[in-house]
Design a protein around this motif. Structure first.
Motif, mmCIF file in Angstrom:
data_model
loop_
_atom_site.group_PDB
_atom_site.id
_atom_site.type_symbol
_atom_site.label_atom_id
_atom_site.label_comp_id
_atom_site.label_asym_id
_atom_site.label_seq_id
_atom_site.Cartn_x
_atom_site.Cartn_y
_atom_site.Cartn_z
ATOM 1 N N ARG A 44 74.623 28.466 76.840
ATOM 2 C CA ARG A 44 75.265 27.500 75.942
ATOM 3 C C ARG A 44 74.363 26.285 75.751
ATOM 4 O O ARG A 44 74.242 25.750 74.664
ATOM 5 N N THR A 45 73.720 25.886 76.860
ATOM 6 C CA THR A 45 72.772 24.769 76.790
ATOM 7 C C THR A 45 71.648 25.058 75.807
ATOM 8 O O THR A 45 71.242 24.206 75.034
ATOM 9 N N VAL A 46 71.158 26.302 75.831
ATOM 10 C CA VAL A 46 70.080 26.693 74.933
ATOM 11 C C VAL A 46 70.554 26.676 73.490
ATOM 12 O O VAL A 46 69.914 26.123 72.607
ATOM 13 N N ASN A 47 71.707 27.277 73.268
ATOM 14 C CA ASN A 47 72.159 27.466 71.900
ATOM 15 C C ASN A 47 72.470 26.170 71.183
ATOM 16 O O ASN A 47 72.324 26.074 69.979
ATOM 17 N N MET A 48 72.884 25.158 71.959
ATOM 18 C CA MET A 48 73.146 23.880 71.330
ATOM 19 C C MET A 48 71.917 23.362 70.599
ATOM 20 O O MET A 48 72.027 22.637 69.640
ATOM 21 N N ARG A 49 70.740 23.719 71.085
ATOM 22 C CA ARG A 49 69.525 23.230 70.444
ATOM 23 C C ARG A 49 68.944 24.247 69.462
ATOM 24 O O ARG A 49 68.538 23.903 68.367
ATOM 25 N N ALA A 50 68.922 25.518 69.872
ATOM 26 C CA ALA A 50 68.212 26.523 69.072
ATOM 27 C C ALA A 50 68.952 26.879 67.791
ATOM 28 O O ALA A 50 68.361 27.360 66.847
ATOM 29 N N ASN A 51 70.240 26.607 67.762
ATOM 30 C CA ASN A 51 71.025 26.993 66.595
ATOM 31 C C ASN A 51 70.821 26.115 65.380
ATOM 32 O O ASN A 51 71.267 26.451 64.310
ATOM 33 N N VAL A 52 70.191 24.996 65.583
ATOM 34 C CA VAL A 52 70.254 24.008 64.516
ATOM 35 C C VAL A 52 69.075 23.958 63.556
ATOM 36 O O VAL A 52 69.100 23.220 62.608
ATOM 37 N N SER A 53 68.046 24.713 63.778
ATOM 38 C CA SER A 53 66.994 24.660 62.766
ATOM 39 C C SER A 53 66.261 25.982 62.651
ATOM 40 O O SER A 53 66.530 26.931 63.357
ATOM 41 N N LYS A 54 65.325 25.990 61.768
ATOM 42 C CA LYS A 54 64.590 27.210 61.480
ATOM 43 C C LYS A 54 63.448 27.327 62.482
ATOM 44 O O LYS A 54 62.680 26.402 62.674
ATOM 45 N N TRP A 55 63.337 28.467 63.091
ATOM 46 C CA TRP A 55 62.361 28.603 64.153
ATOM 47 C C TRP A 55 61.513 29.845 63.981
ATOM 48 O O TRP A 55 61.985 30.857 63.518
ATOM 49 N N SER A 56 60.289 29.752 64.451
ATOM 50 C CA SER A 56 59.539 30.960 64.731
ATOM 51 C C SER A 56 59.948 31.357 66.151
ATOM 52 O O SER A 56 60.487 30.538 66.896
ATOM 53 N N THR A 57 59.696 32.598 66.528
ATOM 54 C CA THR A 57 60.028 33.033 67.886
ATOM 55 C C THR A 57 59.346 32.131 68.907
ATOM 56 O O THR A 57 59.950 31.678 69.869
ATOM 57 N N GLU A 58 58.065 31.866 68.646
ATOM 58 C CA GLU A 58 57.281 31.043 69.557
ATOM 59 C C GLU A 58 57.843 29.618 69.633
ATOM 60 O O GLU A 58 57.977 29.041 70.710
ATOM 61 N N GLY A 59 58.207 29.100 68.479
ATOM 62 C CA GLY A 59 58.753 27.753 68.422
ATOM 63 C C GLY A 59 60.058 27.648 69.187
ATOM 64 O O GLY A 59 60.301 26.683 69.904
ATOM 65 N N ALA A 60 60.904 28.665 69.047
ATOM 66 C CA ALA A 60 62.185 28.672 69.740
ATOM 67 C C ALA A 60 61.973 28.811 71.240
ATOM 68 O O ALA A 60 62.650 28.162 72.048
ATOM 69 N N LEU A 61 61.013 29.640 71.625
ATOM 70 C CA LEU A 61 60.735 29.829 73.049
ATOM 71 C C LEU A 61 60.256 28.518 73.673
ATOM 72 O O LEU A 61 60.741 28.103 74.720
ATOM 73 N N ASN A 62 59.339 27.851 73.003
ATOM 74 C CA ASN A 62 58.777 26.621 73.565
ATOM 75 C C ASN A 62 59.806 25.516 73.710
ATOM 76 O O ASN A 62 59.863 24.836 74.727
ATOM 77 N N VAL A 63 60.641 25.359 72.706
ATOM 78 C CA VAL A 63 61.638 24.289 72.784
ATOM 79 C C VAL A 63 62.669 24.626 73.865
ATOM 80 O O VAL A 63 63.149 23.748 74.590
ATOM 81 N N THR A 64 62.969 25.918 74.013
ATOM 82 C CA THR A 64 63.914 26.344 75.041
ATOM 83 C C THR A 64 63.336 26.117 76.439
ATOM 84 O O THR A 64 64.043 25.703 77.353
ATOM 85 N N LYS A 65 62.047 26.374 76.575
ATOM 86 C CA LYS A 65 61.401 26.156 77.874
ATOM 87 C C LYS A 65 61.499 24.690 78.296
ATOM 88 O O LYS A 65 61.890 24.377 79.416
ATOM 89 N N VAL A 66 61.161 23.801 77.373
ATOM 90 C CA VAL A 66 61.186 22.374 77.711
ATOM 91 C C VAL A 66 62.624 21.946 78.035
ATOM 92 O O VAL A 66 62.879 21.228 78.995
ATOM 93 N N ARG A 67 63.538 22.442 77.232
ATOM 94 C CA ARG A 67 64.942 22.073 77.413
ATOM 95 C C ARG A 67 65.479 22.536 78.764
ATOM 96 O O ARG A 67 66.101 21.779 79.497
ATOM 97 N N LEU A 68 65.198 23.786 79.103
ATOM 98 C CA LEU A 68 65.691 24.315 80.375
ATOM 99 C C LEU A 68 64.977 23.665 81.553
ATOM 100 O O LEU A 68 65.575 23.419 82.598
ATOM 101 N N ALA A 69 63.689 23.386 81.376
ATOM 102 C CA ALA A 69 62.943 22.730 82.458
ATOM 103 C C ALA A 69 63.550 21.369 82.762
ATOM 104 O O ALA A 69 63.622 20.939 83.909
#
Ligand SMILES: [Zn+2]
Length: 411
Positions: free
Chosen positions: A378-403
């Motif tokens: 749920r923590t991830v989706n709050m951020r990843a759901n809101v914009s257009k992403w490449s797979t790599e872009g989504a992975l990187n933002v998720t990594k920083v967020r979870l870290a």
């Protein structure tokens, strides 16, 4: 990164002389005027401090730097204290510094020492500290909002710079199991709502590890195809798993490919996430065309709910054994019931699951049998759901967020 001279107090005399034209004395006028002043003040301050330390260096017999051409590290003269301009991003704004340049007395070659004094790499325009702040901001909220918040407080930094910081910091992050934490964890995947990537096409896979003091940390993360690519998640952790004194207990919802990817490599006890089973059963019942809330549906779901509910803290081995055999018996009855009703999907799902359903309890490893990854997703989706992403872009933002949320990354 170059070593900055350390261990000496250097006092910088800093006389402030600015000319600012204000028409009013109200709060917002003063703030506005200060924001105009800030770049100048900041640049001057950086410049003064750098020259102060530069002079100090030049007074030393042995310098903190050496001539890049001949290696001489003692004899230099000033070329200029106000040389070619270079820009760096502070967390107030970009500033332009006139570089300090020295000449080697032995071979005559010139070099800048500003970046050495700042502890920055050649050509590095965004210092690591600034980059981490930008990356964290961009991971916590959208790039647009990040830019907006920055601007409100006088940080003139654009979306692309924030995006770039997230990518760079995220790409450099690595996750693995920690040998000093618990040999227990969970692996799960979820279809991640990446705008621009079809929902069911890609899956975010996460490996979390339980911490000794309670809570979880992220030990692996990847975005890949459904039913596959679990290897990547465990790759960096295989040696850590081997180093644990007890077998690693992995809680999972039972994606077959996790099992396959680890087979023969390490000893792992699997525990299916019991929380999932009654819910996944509803899906296979639907495949078997059992009407929702019909008598058969209620019977199967209710039985599974009971079978899958585990009382925590039962500490007596005999009681545990008795509980498990009772649950196994009930599960067997349900499977037979489904066989009679020819519910083939449900039968095969339950037969598949039953081998791993009670591993944790049987091994008395006090394994939690409900998933903590759910919340993380749920923590991830709050951020990843809101914009257009490449797979790599989504992975990187998720990594920083979870870290940030789980592994102590901060800025
Ligand atoms: Zn030289």
């Amino acid at each position: 990164m170059g070593d900055t001279p350390q261990g000496k107090d250097i006092t910088i005399e800093f006389d402030c002389q600015f000319r600012v034209n204000l028409q009013r004395s109200d709060f917002s006028s003063i703030m506005k005027a200060f924001l105009m002043l800030l770049p100048q003040l900041l640049e001057d301050f950086f410049q003064k401090v750098l020259i102060g330390f530069g002079e100090y260096e030049m007074g030393l017999k042995k310098k903190s730097f050496a001539c890049k051409h001949c290696g001489n590290d003692t004899e230099f003269i000033w070329k200029t204290r106000h040389g070619k301009a270079t820009t760096i991003l502070t967390w107030f704004r970009w500033i332009t510094l006139k570089q300090l340049q020295v000449r080697c007395k032995q071979c005559g070659s010139k070099q800048y020492i500003t970046r050495m004094l700042l502890g920055l790499e050649q050509k590095q325009r965004v210092p690591e500290e600034t980059r981490h702040k930008l990356a964290l901001m961009g991971a916590l909220t959208t790039y647009r909002v990040s830019e907006k918040i920055g601007k409100m407080f006088g940080w003139a930094v654009d979306k692309m710079t924030i995006w770039g910081a997230v990518q760079k910091v995220g790409a450099a992050m690595e996750f693995a199991l920690d040998g000093d934490e618990e040999p227990r964890g969970e692996a799960d995947g979820t279809g991640i709502g990446i705008t621009g990537i079809p929902k069911r096409g890609k899956e975010l896979k996460v490996l979390v590890q339980y911490k000794k003091g309670g809570g979880i940390r992220v030990a692996g993360i990847d975005i890949g195809n459904y039913n596959g690519s679990w290897e990547k998640l465990f790759q960096k952790s295989l040696d850590v798993i081997k180093g644990f004194k007890r077998p690693f207990l992995l809680l999972t919802d039972g994606d077959d490919s996790i099992f396959k990817s680890l087979k023969g490599k390490v000893v792992i006890l699997f525990q299916r996430c019991l929380w999932h089973i009654p819910y996944q059963a509803q899906y296979v019942l639907w495949q078997d065309k059992v009407k929702r809330k019909s008598a058969d549906w209620l019977h199967v779901v209710a039985e599974l709910m009971e079978i899958c509910s585990i009382r925590p803290l039962v500490d007596c081995q005999d009681t545990i054994q008795e509980m498990i055999s009772s649950k196994r018996m009930r599960l067997q009855n349900i499977i037979e019931f489904c066989m009679e009703k020819k519910l083939t999907h449900t039968v095969s799902y339950l037969q598949n699951a039953r081998g791993d359903m009670f591993t944790a309890i049987e091994n008395r490893l006090e394994g939690r049998t409900t998933s903590r990854v759910e919340r993380l997703f749920r923590t991830v989706n709050m951020r990843a759901n809101v914009s257009k992403w490449s797979t790599e872009g989504a992975l990187n933002v998720t990594k920083v967020r979870l870290a940030y949320y789980y592994n102590g990354f901060d800025a």
